[in-house]
Design a protein around this motif. Sequence first.
Motif, PDB file in Angstrom:
ATOM      1  N   LEU A 141       1.461 -20.283 -44.357  1.00 40.91           N
ATOM      2  CA  LEU A 141       0.500 -20.766 -43.369  1.00 40.91           C
ATOM      3  C   LEU A 141      -0.916 -20.299 -43.687  1.00 40.91           C
ATOM      4  CD1 LEU A 141       2.426 -20.248 -39.997  1.00 40.91           C
ATOM      5  CD2 LEU A 141       2.037 -22.383 -41.205  1.00 40.91           C
ATOM      6  N   VAL A 142      -1.062 -19.054 -44.135  1.00 33.47           N
ATOM      7  CA  VAL A 142      -2.394 -18.491 -44.348  1.00 33.47           C
ATOM      8  C   VAL A 142      -2.870 -18.617 -45.794  1.00 33.47           C
ATOM      9  CG1 VAL A 142      -2.118 -16.888 -42.439  1.00 33.47           C
ATOM     10  CG2 VAL A 142      -1.534 -16.140 -44.743  1.00 33.47           C
ATOM     11  N   GLY A 143      -2.042 -19.190 -46.661  1.00 34.37           N
ATOM     12  CA  GLY A 143      -2.477 -19.425 -48.031  1.00 34.37           C
ATOM     13  C   GLY A 143      -2.199 -18.303 -49.005  1.00 34.37           C
ATOM     14  N   LEU A 144      -1.411 -17.290 -48.605  1.00 40.78           N
ATOM     15  CA  LEU A 144      -1.032 -16.236 -49.538  1.00 40.78           C
ATOM     16  C   LEU A 144       0.040 -16.725 -50.500  1.00 40.78           C
ATOM     17  CD1 LEU A 144      -0.960 -13.137 -47.149  1.00 40.78           C
ATOM     18  CD2 LEU A 144      -2.745 -13.771 -48.794  1.00 40.78           C
ATOM     19  N   LEU A 145       0.762 -17.757 -50.099  1.00 38.09           N
ATOM     20  CA  LEU A 145       1.716 -18.445 -50.962  1.00 38.09           C
ATOM     21  C   LEU A 145       1.439 -19.943 -50.888  1.00 38.09           C
ATOM     22  CD1 LEU A 145       5.096 -16.637 -50.094  1.00 38.09           C
ATOM     23  CD2 LEU A 145       3.788 -16.411 -52.224  1.00 38.09           C
ATOM     24  N   GLU A 146       1.758 -20.643 -51.960  1.00 38.58           N
ATOM     25  CA  GLU A 146       1.576 -22.093 -52.007  1.00 38.58           C
ATOM     26  C   GLU A 146       2.921 -22.779 -51.792  1.00 38.58           C
ATOM     27  OE1 GLU A 146      -1.112 -25.396 -52.728  1.00 38.58           O
ATOM     28  OE2 GLU A 146      -1.507 -23.249 -52.595  1.00 38.58           O
ATOM     29  N   PRO A 199     -15.767  -7.943 -40.929  1.00 43.46           N
ATOM     30  CA  PRO A 199     -15.791  -9.397 -41.188  1.00 43.46           C
ATOM     31  C   PRO A 199     -17.139 -10.027 -40.863  1.00 43.46           C
ATOM     32  CG  PRO A 199     -14.483  -8.900 -39.238  1.00 43.46           C
ATOM     33  CD  PRO A 199     -14.777  -7.593 -39.897  1.00 43.46           C
ATOM     34  N   LEU A 200     -17.871  -9.452 -39.918  1.00 49.96           N
ATOM     35  CA  LEU A 200     -19.211  -9.956 -39.604  1.00 49.96           C
ATOM     36  C   LEU A 200     -20.165  -9.673 -40.752  1.00 49.96           C
ATOM     37  CD1 LEU A 200     -19.374  -8.656 -35.920  1.00 49.96           C
ATOM     38  CD2 LEU A 200     -18.986 -11.014 -36.636  1.00 49.96           C
ATOM     39  N   ASP A 201     -20.035  -8.492 -41.352  1.00 48.11           N
ATOM     40  CA  ASP A 201     -20.863  -8.143 -42.509  1.00 48.11           C
ATOM     41  C   ASP A 201     -20.582  -9.079 -43.685  1.00 48.11           C
ATOM     42  OD1 ASP A 201     -21.898  -6.005 -41.075  1.00 48.11           O
ATOM     43  OD2 ASP A 201     -20.503  -4.544 -41.941  1.00 48.11           O
ATOM     44  N   MET A 202     -19.318  -9.461 -43.826  1.00 48.99           N
ATOM     45  CA  MET A 202     -18.901 -10.273 -44.980  1.00 48.99           C
ATOM     46  C   MET A 202     -19.227 -11.754 -44.811  1.00 48.99           C
ATOM     47  SD  MET A 202     -17.555  -8.292 -47.288  1.00 48.99           S
ATOM     48  CE  MET A 202     -16.571  -9.425 -48.275  1.00 48.99           C
ATOM     49  N   PHE A 203     -19.054 -12.280 -43.598  1.00 49.28           N
ATOM     50  CA  PHE A 203     -19.052 -13.736 -43.444  1.00 49.28           C
ATOM     51  C   PHE A 203     -20.070 -14.315 -42.458  1.00 49.28           C
ATOM     52  CE2 PHE A 203     -14.557 -12.643 -44.539  1.00 49.28           C
ATOM     53  CZ  PHE A 203     -14.548 -13.216 -45.800  1.00 49.28           C
ATOM     54  N   SER A 204     -20.700 -13.483 -41.653  1.00 52.53           N
ATOM     55  CA  SER A 204     -21.621 -14.040 -40.666  1.00 52.53           C
ATOM     56  C   SER A 204     -23.062 -14.015 -41.168  1.00 52.53           C
ATOM     57  CB  SER A 204     -21.535 -13.271 -39.348  1.00 52.53           C
ATOM     58  OG  SER A 204     -22.266 -12.062 -39.422  1.00 52.53           O
ATOM     59  N   THR A 205     -23.910 -14.778 -40.502  1.00 52.60           N
ATOM     60  CA  THR A 205     -25.337 -14.789 -40.823  1.00 52.60           C
ATOM     61  C   THR A 205     -26.134 -13.996 -39.781  1.00 52.60           C
ATOM     62  OG1 THR A 205     -25.602 -16.876 -39.611  1.00 52.60           O
ATOM     63  CG2 THR A 205     -25.190 -17.028 -41.983  1.00 52.60           C
ATOM     64  N   MET A 206     -25.434 -13.224 -38.935  1.00 55.19           N
ATOM     65  CA  MET A 206     -26.102 -12.429 -37.910  1.00 55.19           C
ATOM     66  C   MET A 206     -26.899 -11.293 -38.536  1.00 55.19           C
ATOM     67  SD  MET A 206     -22.994 -11.876 -35.183  1.00 55.19           S
ATOM     68  CE  MET A 206     -22.104 -13.228 -34.428  1.00 55.19           C
ATOM     69  N   ASN A 207     -27.973 -10.875 -37.860  1.00 57.32           N
ATOM     70  CA  ASN A 207     -28.677  -9.681 -38.308  1.00 57.32           C
ATOM     71  C   ASN A 207     -27.912  -8.446 -37.820  1.00 57.32           C
ATOM     72  OD1 ASN A 207     -29.502  -9.033 -35.595  1.00 57.32           O
ATOM     73  ND2 ASN A 207     -31.253 -10.430 -35.816  1.00 57.32           N
ATOM     74  N   LEU A 208     -28.361  -7.264 -38.221  1.00 56.91           N
ATOM     75  CA  LEU A 208     -27.618  -6.040 -37.924  1.00 56.91           C
ATOM     76  C   LEU A 208     -27.450  -5.832 -36.427  1.00 56.91           C
ATOM     77  CD1 LEU A 208     -26.259  -3.424 -38.785  1.00 56.91           C
ATOM     78  CD2 LEU A 208     -28.525  -2.348 -38.882  1.00 56.91           C
ATOM     79  N   ARG A 216     -12.731 -24.030 -52.414  1.00 59.39           N
ATOM     80  CA  ARG A 216     -13.901 -23.834 -51.545  1.00 59.39           C
ATOM     81  C   ARG A 216     -13.567 -24.190 -50.098  1.00 59.39           C
ATOM     82  NH1 ARG A 216     -19.232 -23.324 -50.927  1.00 59.39           N
ATOM     83  NH2 ARG A 216     -20.301 -24.694 -49.465  1.00 59.39           N
ATOM     84  N   GLU A 217     -12.840 -25.285 -49.920  1.00 58.19           N
ATOM     85  CA  GLU A 217     -12.458 -25.693 -48.569  1.00 58.19           C
ATOM     86  C   GLU A 217     -11.537 -24.664 -47.919  1.00 58.19           C
ATOM     87  OE1 GLU A 217     -12.556 -30.576 -48.751  1.00 58.19           O
ATOM     88  OE2 GLU A 217     -10.852 -29.506 -49.649  1.00 58.19           O
ATOM     89  N   LYS A 218     -10.654 -24.067 -48.723  1.00 56.77           N
ATOM     90  CA  LYS A 218      -9.745 -23.051 -48.189  1.00 56.77           C
ATOM     91  C   LYS A 218     -10.501 -21.792 -47.778  1.00 56.77           C
ATOM     92  CE  LYS A 218      -5.453 -24.498 -50.416  1.00 56.77           C
ATOM     93  NZ  LYS A 218      -4.378 -24.182 -51.375  1.00 56.77           N
ATOM     94  N   VAL A 219     -11.515 -21.417 -48.557  1.00 54.08           N
ATOM     95  CA  VAL A 219     -12.341 -20.258 -48.198  1.00 54.08           C
ATOM     96  C   VAL A 219     -13.021 -20.499 -46.850  1.00 54.08           C
ATOM     97  CG1 VAL A 219     -14.410 -18.964 -48.809  1.00 54.08           C
ATOM     98  CG2 VAL A 219     -12.702 -19.460 -50.553  1.00 54.08           C
ATOM     99  N   LEU A 220     -13.577 -21.683 -46.670  1.00 57.67           N
ATOM    100  CA  LEU A 220     -14.228 -22.023 -45.400  1.00 57.67           C
ATOM    101  C   LEU A 220     -13.212 -22.058 -44.263  1.00 57.67           C
ATOM    102  CD1 LEU A 220     -16.643 -24.851 -46.642  1.00 57.67           C
ATOM    103  CD2 LEU A 220     -17.255 -22.510 -46.020  1.00 57.67           C
ATOM    104  N   MET A 221     -12.017 -22.562 -44.555  1.00 54.68           N
ATOM    105  CA  MET A 221     -10.957 -22.646 -43.557  1.00 54.68           C
ATOM    106  C   MET A 221     -10.533 -21.254 -43.095  1.00 54.68           C
ATOM    107  SD  MET A 221      -8.985 -24.927 -42.028  1.00 54.68           S
ATOM    108  CE  MET A 221      -8.497 -24.077 -40.560  1.00 54.68           C
ATOM    109  N   ARG A 277      -6.044 -31.232 -40.508  1.00 55.21           N
ATOM    110  CA  ARG A 277      -6.552 -30.979 -41.854  1.00 55.21           C
ATOM    111  C   ARG A 277      -5.465 -30.318 -42.696  1.00 55.21           C
ATOM    112  NH1 ARG A 277     -11.465 -27.317 -39.983  1.00 55.21           N
ATOM    113  NH2 ARG A 277      -9.803 -26.706 -38.530  1.00 55.21           N
ATOM    114  N   ASP A 278      -5.120 -30.926 -43.822  1.00 46.45           N
ATOM    115  CA  ASP A 278      -4.035 -30.407 -44.650  1.00 46.45           C
ATOM    116  C   ASP A 278      -4.533 -29.245 -45.503  1.00 46.45           C
ATOM    117  OD1 ASP A 278      -1.739 -29.933 -46.032  1.00 46.45           O
ATOM    118  OD2 ASP A 278      -1.755 -31.801 -47.175  1.00 46.45           O
ATOM    119  N   PHE A 279      -4.121 -28.043 -45.145  1.00 45.75           N
ATOM    120  CA  PHE A 279      -4.546 -26.831 -45.841  1.00 45.75           C
ATOM    121  C   PHE A 279      -4.042 -26.809 -47.279  1.00 45.75           C
ATOM    122  CE2 PHE A 279      -4.143 -22.058 -46.363  1.00 45.75           C
ATOM    123  CZ  PHE A 279      -5.501 -21.826 -46.454  1.00 45.75           C
ATOM    124  N   VAL A 280      -2.861 -27.357 -47.507  1.00 48.12           N
ATOM    125  CA  VAL A 280      -2.245 -27.305 -48.835  1.00 48.12           C
ATOM    126  C   VAL A 280      -3.065 -28.076 -49.862  1.00 48.12           C
ATOM    127  CG1 VAL A 280      -0.172 -27.874 -50.178  1.00 48.12           C
ATOM    128  CG2 VAL A 280       0.055 -27.037 -47.818  1.00 48.12           C
TER     129      VAL A 280
END
Length: 257
Positions: free
Chosen positions: A47-52, A102-111, A71-76, A63-66
């Motif tokens: 389900l989460v993409g650790l296995l295909e 996760p906010l530091d890694m993926f968000s566009t928020m300031n500190l 790039r689409e999977k990263v966004l998903m 939306r078919d994750f498989v």
Amino acid sequence: MIEIKNLYKSFDGKDVLKDINTTFLDGKTNLIIGQSGSGKTVLMKNLVGLLEPTSGQVLYDGRDFVSMSKREKVLMRREMGMIFQSAALFDSMTVLENVMFPLDMFSTMNLRERIHRAQECLDRVNLKGADEKFPGEISGGMQKRVAIARAIALNPKYLFCDEPNSGLDPKTSLVIDELLQSITREFNMTTIINTHDMNSVMGIGENIIFIYEGHKEWQGESSQIMGSDNTRLTDFIFASDLLKNMRQMVISHGLHV
């Protein structure tokens, strides 16, 4: 909503998942249960993409994750939150820094915005004031709540929980169950919980999928378990003589759980 259609997963030519078809619902606590080796962990990893998957579809709101590109999977995955069995907190980071990760890694928020959001999430799991503590300074139940706060920091649409009550006493497990159910309803998330905890099954099992030897053996709500005539399910749920006797008493007296 997540739909699984005709899902197979094979290792070295042996089917571990066999033609799984099911739906995980929005705003509900969806539980995956089954004996060790039944395939439930493999199912969650698919389900989460650790296995295909070997074949089949995993549809996130259509939306078919498989079939998505990398790039689409990263966004998903930014729409997913994950709670690991061991909480998987960073020992060298404070509670606040763990939730901010996760906010530091993926968000566009300031500190300032990231700190505010992390504090909001800690408040939501009743950990206000624990910001500057380190994971080693708090209890196992508190660590699980930090993990929940971190998982919801990015406002996920889908929340995955792998044995969230592992290692916790029954009272603390109940707190975690109630928190997961409350958050699921509040944010209308699709929450999927992989569990062995029968208290969780009976307490928050709004949509339960029972996996047996790689295929979906049964699906329903916790209220339907007592009256189920599926012997594999009842043998799994009511494994001890005490629980079997309790079930029989409920059935014979027409009681409800």
